[in-house]
Design an enzyme around this catalytic site. Sequence first.
Site, PDB file in Angstrom:
ATOM      1  N   HIS A   1     -22.119   7.321 -46.354  1.00 29.12           N
ATOM      2  CA  HIS A   1     -21.993   6.942 -47.774  1.00 29.12           C
ATOM      3  C   HIS A   1     -21.081   7.932 -48.502  1.00 29.12           C
ATOM      4  O   HIS A   1     -21.567   8.861 -49.155  1.00 29.12           O
ATOM      5  CB  HIS A   1     -23.374   6.921 -48.434  1.00 29.12           C
TER       6      HIS A   1
ATOM      7  N   CYS B   1     -21.466   1.667 -44.653  1.00 28.72           N
ATOM      8  CA  CYS B   1     -22.746   1.571 -43.957  1.00 28.72           C
ATOM      9  C   CYS B   1     -23.004   0.143 -43.474  1.00 28.72           C
ATOM     10  O   CYS B   1     -22.364  -0.298 -42.533  1.00 28.72           O
ATOM     11  CB  CYS B   1     -23.861   2.132 -44.845  1.00 28.72           C
TER      12      CYS B   1
ATOM     13  N   GLU C   1     -19.528   7.603 -51.150  1.00 25.08           N
ATOM     14  CA  GLU C   1     -19.675   7.525 -52.618  1.00 25.08           C
ATOM     15  C   GLU C   1     -20.582   8.635 -53.152  1.00 25.08           C
ATOM     16  O   GLU C   1     -20.467   9.037 -54.311  1.00 25.08           O
ATOM     17  CB  GLU C   1     -20.213   6.146 -53.038  1.00 25.08           C
TER      18      GLU C   1
END
Length: 545
Positions: free
Chosen positions: A517, A383, A519
């Site tokens: 994102h 990001c 993750e």
Amino acid sequence: MIRYIFITGGVVSSLGKGIASAAMGALLQARGYGVRLRKLDPYLNVDPGTMSPRQHGEVFVTDDGAETDLDLGHYERFTGVSARKSDNITTGQIYRKILERERRGDYLGATIQVIPHVTDAIKEFVLADPGEGVDFVLCEIGGTVGDIEGLPFFEAIRQLGQELGPERAVFVHLTLLPYIPAAGEMKTKPTQHSVKELRSIGIQPDILLCRCDRAIPETEKKKIASFCNVRPSSVIEARDVGHIYDVPAAYHTEGLDAEVLSHFRIGEAAPAPNLERWEQIAGRIHNPDGEVCIGLVGKYTDVPDAYKSVMEALDHGGLANKVGVDIRLIDSEQFDDEHRPLDILEGVHGIILPGGFGERGARGKMRAARFARERKVPCFGICYGMQLSVIEAARNMAGIELATTTEFEDEGEPLVALMEEWTRGNQKEIRTADTDKGGTMRLGAYPAQLKEGSLVREIYGADLIHERHRHRYEVNAGYLKQLEEAGMLFSGLSPDGLLPEIFELPGHPWFVGVQFHPELKSRPFQPHPLFASFIGAAVKQSRLV
Ligand code: GLN
């Protein structure tokens, strides 16, 4: 029949209620039951989206675009069940909805009160359809018993306990048993007081989950049971363990899942849990084949909760490669000063540049990106980390010296800008038009098309992906040609081709920047492919240095 498990906390905050709830969900799942976890947050914010990471830690984003509490991340990682907007509620959301209805006149002249209107709205949230195949809904109440703002939530679950009856509702209370070295004793008084507080508002806990740093002597268990009015078998030891993924197996050994099921009188009929996958994970965590060192360069390194999912996903990447991951948290602000040497990055096997906002620490991240690019250290920009890596490469590879982001600079070349700015000729006034700061970002899952022959296409093994977003600014597609001519590859774009989602640096051992994102979707049993590949590259790097 859906059963409800209410998880409350007492004595002190930060006892790990989120992980305890997630682990309980995982244990029921290991016995073949379907679960959904929900979080009730008594604070007044509508959602944590506008809160500083220093206050609240990470904001977890769901596929359907809700900005939620980071505990939902634990729920997803432990159970693999994707959370939804309808799994997190706050006092702010409830009041907003009630006041909108009141203004519309929907209450037909009634006086609006905490009981029943607020408590009814909380009950509605708890009972909302959890989806197909769910046997247990686990509801965690944020904060600790006794908090003023938590009262309507406790009252609502008290009522639900009555309405659903013991065959459909169980109350689990998480407490602390501190050990006092001077006395050489474990103390039960705080737990007794916490349960007393809970009973004073009408809730008798059924199971006590007691956090402690050593074994609870049988005598103390009996004492807690008798003072707190629970069965001795319902006093469950929740001792500190080496790693959060050891928690489900530890709770099982202490009998938590058996106790929950026996409360519901399905103990005998329930299948034994299959904990094989947890054993495998624990085996890998505790016996790694070596270790890699990853530098995480960000602004909130003093609050590691701000990078919760990133750190977890790095660990998952380690699991995929059977290595341990030593995460070095490095404050990016210290490198904002051009003269500060980057020697702390010497010797790391990979650099991760996480998301972020604002000017502070941004130049430091760009310097770390340049270090990784020039020194050929594996680097993963997420990001803001991706946006700043693009700006760095634009400046130093493509010669666009004034490349910048309009997030903190109005002058210069808007390499990163609000989409309205770059599609409508950089009209700056649009930025200030936005007064409501909540939910003004691109939020939730969006598709991206991956280019044939690119590294990311190979890593994902797919050409269309869906990843979760949380940002206002975008890389300006008007510059892509110039950047690609200088050697960057924009290997992932939104299907309409308008939004650059991923770039990579061909010729570099591993340099990938993603606008989303990843993750948030990584799980211990399914490490995210980008994190698995990044740690794989770090393993290779570790053999070089
Ligand atoms: N500040 C950037 C934006 O709003 C990046 C946000 C992030 O890293 N989550 O676009």
